[in-house]
Design an enzyme around this catalytic site. Structure first.
Site, PDB file in Angstrom:
ATOM      1  N   ASN A  94     -51.105   8.867  73.586  1.00  0.00           N
ATOM      2  CA  ASN A  94     -50.432   9.892  73.538  1.00  0.00           C
ATOM      3  C   ASN A  94     -50.783  10.978  74.603  1.00  0.00           C
ATOM      4  OD1 ASN A  94     -49.107   9.173  71.000  1.00  0.00           O
ATOM      5  ND2 ASN A  94     -50.867   9.658  69.875  1.00  0.00           N
ATOM      6  N   CYS A 136     -45.812   2.925  68.077  1.00  0.00           N
ATOM      7  CA  CYS A 136     -46.391   3.654  67.244  1.00  0.00           C
ATOM      8  C   CYS A 136     -46.116   3.513  65.964  1.00  0.00           C
ATOM      9  CB  CYS A 136     -45.710   5.261  67.431  1.00  0.00           C
ATOM     10  SG  CYS A 136     -46.384   6.573  66.537  1.00  0.00           S
ATOM     11  N   HIS A 137     -46.991   3.537  65.179  1.00  0.00           N
ATOM     12  CA  HIS A 137     -47.189   3.244  63.733  1.00  0.00           C
ATOM     13  C   HIS A 137     -46.671   4.060  62.393  1.00  0.00           C
ATOM     14  CE1 HIS A 137     -51.728   4.087  63.465  1.00  0.00           C
ATOM     15  NE2 HIS A 137     -51.062   5.095  63.230  1.00  0.00           N
ATOM     16  N   HIS A 165     -43.206  10.749  66.951  1.00  0.00           N
ATOM     17  CA  HIS A 165     -43.761  11.815  66.020  1.00  0.00           C
ATOM     18  C   HIS A 165     -43.031  12.609  65.461  1.00  0.00           C
ATOM     19  CE1 HIS A 165     -47.962  10.589  67.894  1.00  0.00           C
ATOM     20  NE2 HIS A 165     -47.795   9.881  67.013  1.00  0.00           N
TER      21      HIS A 165
END
Length: 477
Positions: free
Chosen positions: A169, A191-192, A228
């Site tokens: 990130n 990304c999870h 995000h």
């Protein structure tokens, strides 16, 4: 065509019966990692489809050596062909001949992250995470873009045909840096966060069924957004449209529902969990469910929306002091694993990387959310901006799937962030320090501040992290 209609199942499917393990050479840049590297090792130990050689490179050679020993321990409990781990002293030795490159680095130190969060806090800007957008994410990107650009150029020289997974990130900006520094790179950002809403949907379906029939891997979602700050406008499970059930779930839990990380302790959940109130409020505001966690979602909007009163919205601000203690705990565990003092466990994580690698190696097809340059998959966002949508992994490569268009209002917020992230990347890559403060001041967490005050805060943050910046950016304030 929507992602949910492209494969028999979202995130699980269409994997071939593999008679012989697929050989794969993995270069791990940041191979001393205490988070992602052990996760990959446990996943490889659990997997039976790959025959992996993993070369670990890190600026801290001792950390890479420790992880190589730890990887050897995981190999001892492997369900399939044991992976081989080796620490190497240079990027060239890690990269040459690699089929896959994993990039997982810490841009700076936790002390730098403490300044990323602490300085804005003194100016009245709280940040829950501080690694993606807002003042913390902006300055972290300034540190990290040159690092990722250097890695990308090394990949171009030593492994130009490798598939490259970025785990670092700020995901959007740094995945963009890989593509900018080496335009031929075959890179995606992993990304999870979307797992959170998929886990909720599986829970809803299991409650209806009265049994644990479904896991999050069975849930299909159409993902739209940027890393995000992701949303979903279609949800399917077992052929059932789950949006009505999710809408009812959100309405029935107006006071919040606990969202925690399985297997973590209470202190971790206090800092990383949430009550999903931000997610539900954004659903009310824009008519589309938020997919990422509340701590991340909140940072893309003005301070007064959520961050001014995180307690009211049911999430916490993660202190760097906790991250430092957690890092020490992880280091102690890694050293104990490497020394044979505790036993490793072959365990599948929530991460999609192994399935992605198998699909790219010709082991079937696989659909998951990833970060890629926009080629039309997210309508209305400029071409080349890094967006997060679903993509199909196969022997043909990574094919972005058309996600559609975000609702009005939400589209404007995401387009604003995407444009700023692209401009930030361009300015740092070009060494145009004078272009940075106007971008910094335009962020929703900062734009309410008078210019003189915002410039003073920016100057303090630049000074605090100057040791990591190129000379042409040190005078950016």
């Amino acid at each position: 065509m929507r992602a949910g209609h492209c494969a028999p199942g979202w995130n699980v499917t269409s994997m071939k019966d593999i008679e012989h393990p697929i050989p794969v050479r993995i270069a791990y840049v940041g191979g001393g990692s205490l988070n992602w590297a052990p996760t990959l090792m446990a996943d490889l130990a659990h997997d039976t489809r790959l025959d992996a050689e993993v070369r670990l490179y890190d600026l801290d050679p001792a950390a890479a050596e420790r992880n190589a020993r730890m990887g050897g321990r995981y190999a001892e409990v492997s369900n399939g062909t044991p992976a081989r781990y080796r620490a190497v002293p240079s990027p060239r030795e890690a990269l040459e001949g690699a089929d896959v490159v994993v990039v997982s680095i810490l841009p700076g130190r936790f002390d730098d992250m403490a300044q990323d969060i602490g300085i804005p806090a003194r100016y009245g800007i709280p940040q829950a995470v501080g690694d993606t957008v807002g003042p913390g994410g902006f300055v972290r990107a300034m540190r990290a873009i040159p690092m990722l650009a250097e890695i990308a150029r090394a990949i171009g020289e030593h492994a130009p045909n490798a598939w490259v997974c970025n785990l670092t990130n700020p995901m959007s900006v740094l995945t963009g840096a890989l593509h900018a520094a080496f335009p031929g790179i075959r890179a995606w950002g992993e990304c999870h966060e979307v797992t959170k809403i998929r886990r909720q949907v599986a829970g809803i379906a299991n409650a209806d069924a009265g049994s644990d029939r479904w896991s999050f891997r069975d849930v299909e979602v159409n993902v739209l957004g940027i890393n995000h700050f992701t949303f979903v406008d279609a949800i399917s499970l077992g052929g059932r449209d789950m949006l009505p059930a999710y809408r009812a779930f959100a309405a029935a839990n107006a006071s919040g529902v606990n969202e925690t990380v399985p297997g973590e302790d209470a202190e971790h959940d206090r800092y990383f969990g949430s009550k999903c109130l931000v997610k539900f409020d954004l659903y009310d505001r824009f008519g589309i469910p938020g997919a990422a966690g509340d701590r991340h979602l909140a940072e893309f909007l003005p301070v007064g929306d959520y961050l001014a009163d995180p307690g009211r919205w049911g999430f916490g601000l993660t202190p760097v002091e906790y991250r430092t203690r957690d890092q020490a705990r992880r280091r102690a565990r890694a050293e104990a694993l490497a020394a044979g003092e505790i036993a490793p466990v072959a365990k599948r994580s929530d991460e999609a990387l192994i399935d992605q690698i198998v699909a790219l190696a010709g082991g079937g097809t696989f659909v998951s959310n990833v970060n890629l340059p926009n080629r039309g998959q997210l309508a209305g966002i400029p071409e080349g901006a890094i967006v997060e949508t679903n993509a199909l992994f196969s022997g043909l490569g990574i094919t972005p799937l058309v996600a559609g268009h975000l609702p009005e209002g939400l589209h404007d917020i995401i387009a604003d962030h995407a444009a700023r992230q692209s401009a930030l990347l361009q300015a740092v890559m070009a060494g145009e320090g004078g272009a940075l403060f106007p971008l910094f001041h335009e962020d929703p967490l900062v734009r309410h501040m008078p210019e003189t005050e915002a410039r003073r805060m920016f100057g303090e943050m630049i000074a605090a992290t100057s040791a990591w910046l190129p000379e042409n950016l040190k005078g950016a304030a």
